[in-house]
Design a protein around this motif. Sequence first.
Motif, PDB file in Angstrom:
ATOM      1  N   MET A 191       0.826  -1.189   0.000  1.00 58.17           N
ATOM      2  CA  MET A 191       0.000   0.000   0.000  1.00 58.17           C
ATOM      3  C   MET A 191       0.871   1.253   0.000  1.00 58.17           C
ATOM      4  O   MET A 191       1.979   1.211   0.507  1.00 58.17           O
ATOM      5  CB  MET A 191      -0.822   0.023   1.290  1.00 58.17           C
ATOM      6  N   VAL A 192       0.340   2.318  -0.556  1.00 54.23           N
ATOM      7  CA  VAL A 192       0.965   3.635  -0.382  1.00 54.23           C
ATOM      8  C   VAL A 192      -0.005   4.435   0.465  1.00 54.23           C
ATOM      9  O   VAL A 192      -1.175   4.591   0.097  1.00 54.23           O
ATOM     10  CB  VAL A 192       1.184   4.356  -1.731  1.00 54.23           C
ATOM     11  N   LEU A 193       0.464   4.921   1.618  1.00 52.19           N
ATOM     12  CA  LEU A 193      -0.401   5.752   2.451  1.00 52.19           C
ATOM     13  C   LEU A 193       0.019   7.207   2.268  1.00 52.19           C
ATOM     14  O   LEU A 193       1.134   7.591   2.630  1.00 52.19           O
ATOM     15  CB  LEU A 193      -0.294   5.327   3.921  1.00 52.19           C
ATOM     16  N   VAL A 194      -0.875   7.980   1.664  1.00 47.62           N
ATOM     17  CA  VAL A 194      -0.623   9.403   1.442  1.00 47.62           C
ATOM     18  C   VAL A 194      -1.041  10.121   2.726  1.00 47.62           C
ATOM     19  O   VAL A 194      -2.132   9.879   3.247  1.00 47.62           O
ATOM     20  CB  VAL A 194      -1.442   9.913   0.239  1.00 47.62           C
ATOM     21  N   VAL A 195      -0.150  10.985   3.252  1.00 46.85           N
ATOM     22  CA  VAL A 195      -0.393  11.592   4.563  1.00 46.85           C
ATOM     23  C   VAL A 195      -0.174  13.107   4.517  1.00 46.85           C
ATOM     24  O   VAL A 195       0.835  13.572   3.976  1.00 46.85           O
ATOM     25  CB  VAL A 195       0.562  11.013   5.632  1.00 46.85           C
ATOM     26  N   GLY A 196      -1.091  13.847   5.086  1.00 48.10           N
ATOM     27  CA  GLY A 196      -0.910  15.293   5.189  1.00 48.10           C
ATOM     28  C   GLY A 196      -2.182  15.966   5.666  1.00 48.10           C
ATOM     29  O   GLY A 196      -3.105  15.305   6.152  1.00 48.10           O
ATOM     30  N   LYS A 197      -2.207  17.278   5.519  1.00 52.54           N
ATOM     31  CA  LYS A 197      -3.441  18.016   5.838  1.00 52.54           C
ATOM     32  C   LYS A 197      -4.297  18.069   4.584  1.00 52.54           C
ATOM     33  O   LYS A 197      -3.773  18.186   3.470  1.00 52.54           O
ATOM     34  CB  LYS A 197      -3.098  19.440   6.302  1.00 52.54           C
ATOM     35  N   PRO A 198      -5.623  18.022   4.747  1.00 50.55           N
ATOM     36  CA  PRO A 198      -6.472  18.189   3.558  1.00 50.55           C
ATOM     37  C   PRO A 198      -6.282  19.584   2.971  1.00 50.55           C
ATOM     38  O   PRO A 198      -6.019  20.540   3.711  1.00 50.55           O
ATOM     39  CB  PRO A 198      -7.890  18.029   4.104  1.00 50.55           C
ATOM     40  N   ALA A 199      -6.411  19.714   1.661  1.00 51.48           N
ATOM     41  CA  ALA A 199      -6.401  21.041   1.032  1.00 51.48           C
ATOM     42  C   ALA A 199      -7.599  21.831   1.561  1.00 51.48           C
ATOM     43  O   ALA A 199      -8.599  21.241   1.986  1.00 51.48           O
ATOM     44  CB  ALA A 199      -6.509  20.888  -0.480  1.00 51.48           C
ATOM     45  N   ALA A 200      -7.480  23.171   1.532  1.00 50.43           N
ATOM     46  CA  ALA A 200      -8.560  24.019   2.061  1.00 50.43           C
ATOM     47  C   ALA A 200      -9.878  23.728   1.341  1.00 50.43           C
ATOM     48  O   ALA A 200     -10.953  23.803   1.953  1.00 50.43           O
ATOM     49  CB  ALA A 200      -8.175  25.488   1.924  1.00 50.43           C
TER      50      ALA A 200
END
Length: 224
Positions: A194-203
């Motif tokens: 799996m690739v887990l993309v991690v961060g804050k959602p865009a506004a």
Amino acid sequence: MKPHETLPYTDLPEYSDAERIARSQAFYEAIKTRRTCRYFSDEAIPRAVIENAILAAGTAPNGANHQPWHFAVIQSPEKKKALRAAAEEEERAFYQSKGSEEWLEALAPLGTDADKPFLETAPYLIVIFGQRKGGMNPGEMKQNYYVNESVGIATGMLITALHDAGLATLTHTPNPMKFLNRLCDRPNNEKPMMVLVVGKPAADATIPVHATIKKPLDATSSWL
Ligand code: IYR
């Protein structure tokens, strides 16, 4: 039972029934706000958050305690770009021809397509590998057990830990994924899962309504 070293199990806090009900309800309220996110901000996130979440994932139950997982954390723009290019190539083949009509129809309410700009925008891409061989100690090449189950549970805990830290994730599964071994410099006996993309959602991030509809308890459980 065969003799083996033991420790007393005394770490679990004692709650009243009322506390247990309140806590389980509060946890459900918190975790049900988790959403799979496809629009990420490029805002930086401290490395310590990811490290702690990986440590949390590493407490997952697993086969023979061999802990058959590896988390390759991609943060360099060059690697993200290369991952995006390779993943989009696979995805184009999937959406244009490889994916069955039934499969593509099932995905339609999610609005997904072969364009994956978030693979370059998000601050971290965690590539999760299952180790077919390894054992507990560095350098060992013992057989590992229940690798898919172990990595699946650890990934769930990773997602939960990141959500608890206020971060959004996306489980991305390019198909086939073998290119991830070379990209992440991992040996061939490791299986990219799996690739887990991690961060804050865009506004201006949105979520598909389809994804918010969850099965009721009586559809997902039975009491015998
Ligand atoms: N891997 C593709 C397709 C895809 C498949 C399923 I099942 C999903 O729940 C979502 C997407 C993609 O990432 O677009």
